[in-house]
Each structure stands twice: as structure tokens, then as C-alpha cells.
Design an enzyme around this catalytic site. Structure first.
Site, PDB file in Angstrom:
ATOM      1  N   ARG A 180       0.852  -1.183   0.000  1.00 23.96           N
ATOM      2  CA  ARG A 180       0.000   0.000   0.000  1.00 23.96           C
ATOM      3  C   ARG A 180       0.888   1.232   0.000  1.00 23.96           C
ATOM      4  NH1 ARG A 180      -5.350  -0.357   3.839  1.00 23.96           N
ATOM      5  NH2 ARG A 180      -5.507  -2.472   3.091  1.00 23.96           N
ATOM      6  N   SER A 233     -12.522  -3.832  13.498  1.00 24.87           N
ATOM      7  CA  SER A 233     -12.551  -2.815  12.455  1.00 24.87           C
ATOM      8  C   SER A 233     -13.690  -3.054  11.476  1.00 24.87           C
ATOM      9  CB  SER A 233     -11.212  -2.805  11.723  1.00 24.87           C
ATOM     10  OG  SER A 233     -10.913  -4.119  11.275  1.00 24.87           O
ATOM     11  N   GLU A 292     -13.263  -8.959  13.133  1.00 25.85           N
ATOM     12  CA  GLU A 292     -12.326  -7.973  13.656  1.00 25.85           C
ATOM     13  C   GLU A 292     -13.089  -6.735  14.097  1.00 25.85           C
ATOM     14  OE1 GLU A 292      -8.202  -7.832  11.951  1.00 25.85           O
ATOM     15  OE2 GLU A 292      -9.378  -7.886  10.115  1.00 25.85           O
ATOM     16  N   SER A 335      -8.160  -0.441   0.140  1.00 24.64           N
ATOM     17  CA  SER A 335      -9.265  -0.600   1.078  1.00 24.64           C
ATOM     18  C   SER A 335      -9.864   0.730   1.524  1.00 24.64           C
ATOM     19  CB  SER A 335      -8.796  -1.427   2.273  1.00 24.64           C
ATOM     20  OG  SER A 335      -9.897  -1.829   3.027  1.00 24.64           O
ATOM     21  N   HIS A 336      -9.785   1.014   2.827  1.00 24.91           N
ATOM     22  CA  HIS A 336     -10.434   2.205   3.369  1.00 24.91           C
ATOM     23  C   HIS A 336      -9.623   3.487   3.144  1.00 24.91           C
ATOM     24  CE1 HIS A 336      -7.700   0.446   6.265  1.00 24.91           C
ATOM     25  NE2 HIS A 336      -7.525   1.652   6.753  1.00 24.91           N
ATOM     26  N   LYS A 368     -12.935 -11.243   4.720  1.00 27.09           N
ATOM     27  CA  LYS A 368     -14.076 -10.634   5.380  1.00 27.09           C
ATOM     28  C   LYS A 368     -15.028 -10.119   4.311  1.00 27.09           C
ATOM     29  CE  LYS A 368     -11.114  -6.628   6.307  1.00 27.09           C
ATOM     30  NZ  LYS A 368      -9.696  -6.965   6.178  1.00 27.09           N
ATOM     31  N   ASP A 419     -16.844  -0.514   2.945  1.00 23.29           N
ATOM     32  CA  ASP A 419     -15.606   0.231   2.699  1.00 23.29           C
ATOM     33  C   ASP A 419     -15.182   0.157   1.233  1.00 23.29           C
ATOM     34  OD1 ASP A 419     -14.675  -2.397   2.614  1.00 23.29           O
ATOM     35  OD2 ASP A 419     -12.719  -1.852   3.431  1.00 23.29           O
ATOM     36  N   ARG A 437     -15.532  -4.711   4.450  1.00 27.31           N
ATOM     37  CA  ARG A 437     -15.955  -4.319   5.804  1.00 27.31           C
ATOM     38  C   ARG A 437     -17.323  -3.681   5.775  1.00 27.31           C
ATOM     39  NH1 ARG A 437     -11.891  -0.997   8.670  1.00 27.31           N
ATOM     40  NH2 ARG A 437     -10.207  -0.919   7.181  1.00 27.31           N
ATOM     41  N   ASP A 491     -13.151  -1.557  -0.691  1.00 25.19           N
ATOM     42  CA  ASP A 491     -13.106  -2.806  -1.445  1.00 25.19           C
ATOM     43  C   ASP A 491     -14.191  -3.797  -1.015  1.00 25.19           C
ATOM     44  OD1 ASP A 491     -11.813  -3.088   1.005  1.00 25.19           O
ATOM     45  OD2 ASP A 491     -10.515  -4.686   0.292  1.00 25.19           O
TER      46      ASP A 491
HETATM   47  C1  VG1 Z   1      -6.737  -2.255   9.663  1.00 29.83           C
HETATM   48  C2  VG1 Z   1      -7.683  -2.897  10.649  1.00 29.83           C
HETATM   49  C3  VG1 Z   1      -7.568  -4.408  10.553  1.00 29.83           C
HETATM   50  C4  VG1 Z   1      -7.819  -4.847   9.100  1.00 29.83           C
HETATM   51  C5  VG1 Z   1      -6.883  -4.097   8.170  1.00 29.83           C
HETATM   52  C6  VG1 Z   1      -7.145  -4.408   6.714  1.00 29.83           C
HETATM   53  O1  VG1 Z   1      -5.414  -2.635   9.963  1.00 29.83           O
HETATM   54  O2  VG1 Z   1      -7.399  -2.469  11.962  1.00 29.83           O
HETATM   55  O3  VG1 Z   1      -8.483  -5.002  11.430  1.00 29.83           O
HETATM   56  O4  VG1 Z   1      -7.600  -6.223   8.965  1.00 29.83           O
HETATM   57  O5  VG1 Z   1      -7.048  -2.705   8.350  1.00 29.83           O
HETATM   58  O6  VG1 Z   1      -8.459  -4.115   6.392  1.00 29.83           O
HETATM   59  P1  VG1 Z   1      -4.380  -1.693  10.772  1.00 29.83           P
HETATM   60  O7  VG1 Z   1      -3.071  -2.433  10.749  1.00 29.83           O
HETATM   61  O8  VG1 Z   1      -4.359  -0.370  10.066  1.00 29.83           O
HETATM   62  O9  VG1 Z   1      -4.951  -1.561  12.147  1.00 29.83           O
HETATM   63  V1  VG1 Z   1      -8.866  -3.678   4.847  1.00 29.83           V
HETATM   64  O10 VG1 Z   1     -10.507  -3.361   4.828  1.00 29.83           O
HETATM   65  O11 VG1 Z   1      -7.672  -2.719   4.453  1.00 29.83           O
HETATM   66  O12 VG1 Z   1      -8.642  -5.042   3.829  1.00 29.83           O
HETATM   67 CO    CO Z   2     -11.299  -3.303   3.044  1.00 31.77          CO
END
Ligand code: VG1
Ligand code: CO
Length: 543
Positions: A22, A365, A363, A113-114, A376, A277, A282, A279
Site C-alpha cells: 500500500r 474494524s 475484527e 481498502s479504506h 471478510k 468500505d 468491511r 473494497d
Molecule cells: C486495519 C484494521 C484491521 C484490518 C486491516 C485491513 O489494519 O485495523 O483489522 O484487517 O485494516 O483491512 P491496521 O493495521 O491499520 O490496524 V482492509 O478493509 O484494508 O482489507
Molecule cells: Co477493506
């Protein structure tokens, strides 16, 4: 010459232990950068020759260009065939499903992702393996090594492929199948859930707002909720995926999905609110006047999953990431099924799911999912909630208060301190680690520490060990705090502080979350020397 081998240099980038890469979009757009990473993926799995891959992404800026590069590189690396979503779109859960359904060798998912999208924002690439799940640490380590050793990549010098028409096409002699991104996923959902019951509920006037946040779930939610289940048109808002997600962060939480929160807290709130989110892996659930934390969502889904046809036989077990609240542990205990605690990140659930040890994982999140795929799944969670509501005929608020009445309540909140200079964040963490042995028995503002450790996980299936997975501090009276650094940011560090306080039901009735968690928060701020190391004690985002 159609196929070209381009000389190249190692790339900087992937953080060890993360499942993908990323970075700023401009970094990916720099000459050879994307190409190097893709070639490194192929090299690390013994080459792409004769293999089948799924490719698709969340539609963010650079998605379309990156897919063309990947197709041309797959052809030059002699892949057998590629399955790609129409217009290059695939949600992460849909990609996971396609990988499994077509028995492919894996998939390349383009998403950060987000994280926000755009030329000045973020881009990302994840490699998923043949079980449909994120690459485990052994594979990501091999990819990382390959990125450091690379000296050339292979690419076909041919025109771009038109990804608009569904059907068969090709790059050079490599066949490509362009698929409807939604169809197979929708079929899978129809097998798991009682679509008739949900349909009747909508027909009976049940109202809902689904905020796709201009990200990839728009087309999925429209096809499933509106076109299949009969929710009125307009139920799905912000349904068209945009390259910059309309300028927002496609992160389904009360801060980033504020318009939905405002609607659900207003007099004109529909019965049910949800968001997803970037992708699509979530989700956020919000009832009329009632936000559901992801930890509570997980516990409610585990307690009620048997009401959906796909889970009528009960659950094999449950797994949650370590920072996720223990609300689902109480349910698992009552159901008499196993509960596993894993590090943050979906890849840690893969082995447990493959071994049939667990059916639902989650999770804090707001990533929750089940054995139906190896990711997920945002819409899956929303549909399971709808199925439960259709059967129990209760509001979200009532389902939640009933749940707390049965199990007590784990008051829970996550505080994110964003944009912290990495050195300062590391010093803060080191400061806490330095006190680990001596914290027990000490009091902070009236709260006494009962234990502290750094979480380390031993995979029960393959025995692999993952260290340094976050700092845990327990307090007398059922309180817990967790500190860890985010692994998904692209610039500065983000410190995540997770606070949890259990109260049996008598005391749980209607206390304010902030009030309940304040003593814990104060204690951690003091233990971590927050003011001293990062110059502030208030977070940017509270969920
Ligand atoms: C975050 C969340 C974690 C999740 C990850 C990827 O990670 O806390 O629970 O698995 O994003 O999600 P971090 O290391 O920033 O806390 V996603 O929706 O990017 O596939
Ligand atoms: Co995501």
C-alpha cells in the site's frame, strides 16, 4: 517484438508482515514500480506459467491502468488464463469467491481498502492465494524477498484490452474471461440466506439505507438489495464507484460515514442503516438511533447465525482478532464452541477456516466473514443482519439490548491517533514495553493493572509464530486496553488504542460508553506517556 524483458531494480516498499503493498498512487505510477511488484509476485510463487489468476479492483484511480499492465505481464509470463471483473471491478469478497469457485491459483486485488483514492492519495495491491484468502506470512515474506532481488520483468507490448464487454478475449495468446463482477457472488449469497424472508420484509415496508461510499459495493448492493430483494430504488446511496470515492475516506465508521449516521439518528431514520468500505470487505451496521460497534455486531451474528439457512447446522467455532472485544467469547462459551484469538489481519483466519475449526471470524474494524470465502465480507454481514431481523422481527436496538441482557455488555471503543511521526510512535510503544514486567499491581487513577504482555500468536494448524502483535494491559474489574501500530497506513504512523470494559447486565443498562471507558483511557495515557511522546492525548478518530 511482442514480449519484452525490461531491466529493472529492486523496489522499496512492502512492510514485512503486511499482506499487500500500500503506497501513494504516484509511487505506483513511477516507472517500473508496479511492474516490479507484479513480477515479484510471479517470481515468488515459482512463476506464472500455466497458472490461472483472478484480477480486479475497487475502481480507484489507477485501477484501470494497473489492470492493463497486469494482464500484459501475465501474458508475457505465460499464465494460462485470467478471469477479470467487467471494467476491472471486483470487490475483495467477490474476488475471493471467484478464486475458489474457478479453482484458480490465486488472485491480484487492486485496492488500498479504506484509504482515500486519487492521484495524490493511496493505491494498493494484494495477492490472494488459491484458497481465496490473503497470502500468509510465508508467501508475503517470499514476495518481499523477490522485490529486493528483482533485476528484470516481462511484459507484452500490445494495445490495451477492452474490459467493457462480458465474455472471452485475449492478450497475445493468453485467454481472458471478463465476468459480471456481481453474478456469482449474488448466487452465493442466495444460497446462504433466506432471500424470500428478506424479500417479504422489504415488501412489507421495511426501510433501509445502504451507503456504498462511492466505492466498489455500489453495484453489488444495487443488484442484491434493490434488484433481487426488492428494496425500493434509492435504498443504496453513493452507489456509483468513483476514482476518488467522491473525495472521502471509504471507511465505514461513524466519522467517515457521518451522513448515514446523521440520518440514522434523525426523526426520518429508516429501520436499518449500513455502509461498506472501499473494497467491500468491511461494513457498518446502524439501527434507528443505535450504532452497533463491530465487536457487538460480531457477537450478535454469532449468537443468531443459525437463523440463516447457510448456518442452520450451527457454527464449528469462532475466531476474533486480539483487539476485538470479548463479547463474542461469551456467546461462544454459551454455545459450547471453540473461540480463537488471532493477531490483527484476515490472513490469520485462513488456516482455521481451511481446517474447519471456525465458521465465523471477525475484527473490531468491522471486518466480519465466514467460511463461505476466505476474506471478510461487508455485504455478507449486512445480509446476515437482514436475515436475522426478518426472522426475529425486532429492531436493531432491541436485538442489541436483548443481547446485552443475556450476556452482559463489553463497552468498547477504538481511538486512533493519526499522523504521528514514526519515531515518536515507536518510542511510545518501547516505553510501554519497557514497563511490561513491572506494571502489574500498580494503580493509575484508581485503576489497578492486573497484567500486561506483548501478544504473540502461534498458529494452531501450522505452528508458525507471529510476534509483536500488540501490547495488552489488563485491569482489575474486567477492563482491558490494547496498543498497537497500524500496518495499513502509507505515510506517518497511526497509534491505535483499544479500550474495553465488561459490565454484567444489571450495570449495563444505559451507561455512556465514554464515561465507562474514561478511567481506562486516562490510565493508558499515563502509562504510555502520551503527552510526552506524541504531544497530545486526544485521538483523531473514535469508533
Ligand atoms: C486495519 C484494521 C484491521 C484490518 C486491516 C485491513 O489494519 O485495523 O483489522 O484487517 O485494516 O483491512 P491496521 O493495521 O491499520 O490496524 V482492509 O478493509 O484494508 O482489507
Ligand atoms: Co477493506
Amino acid at each position: 517484438m511482442t514480449f519484452q524483458t525490461v531491466e529493472s531494480r529492486p523496489i522499496q516498499g512492502q512492510k514485512p508482515g503486511t499482506s499487500g503493498l500500500r503506497k501513494k498512487t504516484r509511487t505506483f505510477m513511477a516507472p517500473h514500480y508496479l511492474e516490479n511488484f507484479i513480477q515479484a509476485i510471479f517470481n515468488s510463487i515459482g512463476g506464472a506459467e500455466g497458472k490461472i489468476f483472478v484480477v480486479g479492483g475497487d475502481g480507484r484511480f489507477f485501477n484501470a491502468n494497473a489492470i492493463q499492465t497486469i494482464l500484459k505481464m501475465a501474458a508475457a509470463n505465460k499464465a494460462a488464463r485470467i478471469i477479470v471483473g467487467q471494467n476491472g471491478l471486483l470487490s475483495t469478497p467477490a474476488a475471493s469467491h471467484l478464486i475458489r469457485l474457478n479453482k484458480t491459483d490465486g488472485g491480484i486485488i487492486l485496492s488500498a481498502s479504506h484509504n482515500p483514492g486519487g492521484i495524490e492519495e493511496d493505491f494498493g495491491i494484494k495477492f490472494n492465494v488459491a484458497n481465496g484468502g490473503p497470502a500468509p506470512e510465508s508467501v508475503t515474506a517470499a514476495i518481499l524477498n523477490a522485490t529486493l532481488a528483482i533485476d528484470s520483468y516481462k511484459i507484452a507490448r500490445v494495445p490495451d484490452v477492452d474490459l467493457r464487454p462480458i465474455g472471452e478475449t485475449a492478450v497475445c495468446c493468453m485467454p481472458i474471461r471478463i465476468v459480471d463482477p456481481v453474478a456469482d457472488y449474488c448466487d452465493l449469497m442466495a444460497k446462504l440466506f433466506d432471500f424470500d424472508a428478506i424479500q417479504s420484509m422489504f415488501a412489507g415496508g421495511f426501510s433501509m439505507c445502504f451507503d456504498a461510499m462511492h466505492a466498489v459495493t455500489g453495484p453489488y448492493a444495487k443488484a442484491i438489495l434493490e434488484q433481487t430483494l426488492g428494496a425500493p430504488e434509492g435504498t443504496v446511496v453513493n452507489a456509483v464507484p468513483l476514482e476518488d470515492f467522491g473525495g472521502g475516506h471509504p471507511d465505514p465508521n461513524p466519522i467517515r460515514a457521518k451522513p448515514l449516521m446523521d440520518l440514522m439518528m434523525s426523526d426520518s431514520a429508516p429501520d436499518f442503516g449500513a455502509a461498506s468500505d472501499g473494497d467491500g470487505d468491511r461494513h457498518m451496521i446502524v439501527g434507528r438511533g443505535r450504532y452497533v460497534t463491530a465487536s457487538d455486531s460480531l457477537a450478535v451474528l454469532v449468537a443468531n447465525a443459525h437463523l440463516a439457512p447457510g448456518y442452520a447446522a450451527g457454527l464449528a467455532g469462532v475466531a476474533r482478532s486480539m483487539p476485538t472485544s470479548a463479547a463474542c467469547d461469551r456467546v461462544a462459551e454459551k454455545l459450547g464452541i471453540a473461540i480463537f484469538e488471532t493477531p490483527t489481519g484476515w490472513k490469520f483466519f485462513g488456516n482455521l477456516l481451511d481446517a474447519g475449526k471456525v465458521t465465523i471470524c471477525g475484527e473490531e474494524s468491522a471486518g466480519i466473514g465466514s467460511s463461505h470465502i476466505r476474506e471478510k465480507d461487508g455485504l455478507w454481514a449486512v445480509l446476515l443482519w437482514l436475515n436475522i431481523i426478518a426472522v426475529r422481527k425486532l429492531s436493531v436496538a432491541k436485538i442489541l439490548t436483548d443481547h446485552w441482557a443475556n450476556y452482559g455488555r463489553n463497552y468498547y471503543s477504538r481511538h486512533d491517533y493519526e499522523g504521528v511521526p514514526p519515531e515518536a510512535a515507536n518510542r511510545l510503544m518501547d516505553h510501554v514495553i519497557g514497563q511490561m514486567e513491572t506494571l502489574s499491581g500498580k494503580s493509575f487513577g484508581g485503576l489497578t493493572v492486573s497484567g500486561a504482555d506483548e501478544f504473540s500468536y502461534r498458529d494452531p494448524i501450522d505452528g508458525s509464530v507471529s510476534d509483536h502483535q500488540g501490547l495488552r494491559i489488563w485491569f482489575e474489574g474486567d477492563g482491558r486496553a490494547v496498543l498497537r501500530l497500524s500496518g495499513t497506513g502509507t505515510e506517518d504512523a497511526t497509534i491505535r488504542l483499544y479500550l474495553e470494559q465488561y459490565k454484567p447486565y444489571e450495570k449495563a443498562a444505559s451507561l455512556s460508553v465514554c464515561k465507562v471507558l474514561l478511567p481506562l483511557k486516562r490510565a493508558v495515557i499515563e502509562i504510555a506517556g502520551m503527552q510526552r511522546f506524541i504531544g497530545r492525548t486526544e485521538p483523531d478518530v473514535v469508533t
